[in-house]
Design a protein around this motif. Structure first.
Motif, short mmCIF file in Angstrom:
data_model
loop_
_atom_site.label_atom_id
_atom_site.label_comp_id
_atom_site.label_asym_id
_atom_site.label_seq_id
_atom_site.Cartn_x
_atom_site.Cartn_y
_atom_site.Cartn_z
N ALA A 69 1.13 9.07 -8.10
CA ALA A 69 1.68 10.05 -8.76
C ALA A 69 3.21 10.18 -8.31
CB ALA A 69 1.01 11.25 -9.26
N LEU A 70 3.22 10.69 -6.83
CA LEU A 70 4.63 11.05 -6.43
C LEU A 70 5.54 9.87 -6.50
CD1 LEU A 70 3.81 13.77 -3.87
CD2 LEU A 70 4.57 14.10 -6.21
N ARG A 71 4.96 8.51 -6.05
CA ARG A 71 5.82 7.42 -5.63
C ARG A 71 6.55 7.19 -7.39
NH1 ARG A 71 5.86 2.94 -2.55
NH2 ARG A 71 5.87 4.24 -0.65
N ARG A 72 5.78 6.99 -8.46
CA ARG A 72 6.31 6.89 -9.63
C ARG A 72 7.39 7.95 -9.84
NH1 ARG A 72 0.88 6.46 -10.99
NH2 ARG A 72 0.84 8.60 -11.64
N ASP A 73 7.61 9.14 -9.55
CA ASP A 73 8.69 10.05 -9.77
C ASP A 73 9.64 10.19 -8.51
OD1 ASP A 73 7.14 11.19 -11.82
OD2 ASP A 73 6.44 12.92 -10.79
N LEU A 74 9.12 9.84 -7.15
CA LEU A 74 9.95 9.52 -6.15
C LEU A 74 9.98 7.96 -5.50
CD1 LEU A 74 9.07 13.11 -4.42
CD2 LEU A 74 11.29 12.54 -6.01
N PRO A 75 10.50 7.03 -6.20
CA PRO A 75 10.32 5.81 -5.63
C PRO A 75 10.62 5.52 -4.53
CG PRO A 75 12.02 5.75 -7.64
CD PRO A 75 11.53 7.40 -6.99
N ALA A 87 -12.01 4.95 4.89
CA ALA A 87 -10.79 4.02 5.17
C ALA A 87 -10.25 3.69 3.72
CB ALA A 87 -11.40 2.75 6.03
N VAL A 88 -9.21 3.50 3.81
CA VAL A 88 -8.36 3.33 2.56
C VAL A 88 -7.45 2.11 2.75
CG1 VAL A 88 -6.59 3.92 0.92
CG2 VAL A 88 -8.10 5.59 1.86
N THR A 89 -7.89 1.27 2.04
CA THR A 89 -7.26 -0.36 2.10
C THR A 89 -5.72 -0.37 1.50
OG1 THR A 89 -8.04 -1.10 0.05
CG2 THR A 89 -9.45 -1.49 2.08
N ALA A 90 -4.83 -1.12 2.09
CA ALA A 90 -3.59 -1.29 1.69
C ALA A 90 -3.62 -1.67 0.14
CB ALA A 90 -2.75 -2.36 2.53
N ASP A 91 -4.31 -2.18 -0.42
CA ASP A 91 -4.18 -2.77 -1.67
C ASP A 91 -4.44 -1.26 -2.73
OD1 ASP A 91 -7.07 -2.68 -1.13
OD2 ASP A 91 -7.42 -4.23 -2.91
N ALA A 92 -5.21 -0.26 -2.17
CA ALA A 92 -5.49 0.98 -2.97
C ALA A 92 -4.00 2.00 -2.91
CB ALA A 92 -6.52 1.57 -2.23
N LEU A 93 -3.27 1.53 -1.88
CA LEU A 93 -2.25 2.47 -1.83
C LEU A 93 -0.68 1.86 -2.48
CD1 LEU A 93 -2.67 3.22 2.08
CD2 LEU A 93 -3.02 4.59 0.06
N PRO A 94 -0.09 2.91 -2.50
CA PRO A 94 1.42 2.43 -2.88
C PRO A 94 2.13 1.49 -2.00
CG PRO A 94 1.22 4.95 -3.58
CD PRO A 94 0.12 4.34 -2.47
N PRO A 95 2.84 0.48 -2.29
CA PRO A 95 3.62 -0.39 -1.55
C PRO A 95 4.26 0.13 -0.33
CG PRO A 95 4.10 -1.17 -3.77
CD PRO A 95 3.34 0.18 -3.67
N GLY A 96 4.00 -0.32 0.93
CA GLY A 96 4.75 0.37 1.97
C GLY A 96 3.74 1.62 2.69
N ALA A 97 2.97 2.17 1.81
CA ALA A 97 2.22 3.18 2.27
C ALA A 97 1.20 2.94 3.62
CB ALA A 97 1.41 3.72 1.32
#
Length: 124
Positions: A69-75, A87-97
């Motif tokens: 949500a924040l990445r959409r508003d703050l690219p 564990a959270v995989t990279a594909d579940a996160l915004p790019p670069g997170a």
């Protein structure tokens, strides 16, 4: 004069939030503390540079949903997602997170912040 980077710290566990806030402030960064994803969403109006969020938090938004949500508003927002339970995989996160497993040591958090900030932290 250079503007200090601002970190929005979303963590519902008070002791973990206090410890992380001290680590972040000790690196010379400004910290905005939130107790839930809902609080963090409201505080995002202060234009943070980096989000550090736990995955599991009370309220309508967990940390992963908050990050998206924040990445959409703050690219340009840098994002670090933490969890001690999953564990959270990279594909579940915004790019670069980045994902940082808990418990993390001070230097691990500071290194993650430095990576997100492009290496420009005094304490990392």
């Amino acid at each position: 004069m250079t503007r200090r980077l601002t970190v929005l710290l979303a963590e519902d566990e008070a002791l973990i939030r206090l410890d992380a806030a001290q680590m972040i402030a000790g690196a010379g960064l400004r910290v905005i503390e939130a107790r839930s994803g809902d609080d963090a969403l409201r505080l995002a109006g202060e234009a943070p540079d980096i989000l550090v969020t736990d995955v599991e938090m009370p309220g309508a938004l967990d940390g992963v949903a908050l990050a998206h949500a924040l990445r959409r508003d703050l690219p340009t927002l840098g994002i670090i997602v933490t969890s001690g339970r999953q564990a959270v995989t990279a594909d579940a996160l915004p790019p670069g997170a980045l994902f940082l497993p808990k418990p993390y040591r001070s230097e691990e958090l500071l290194n993650a912040l430095a990576r997100i900030a492009g290496g420009g932290l005094g304490g990392a």
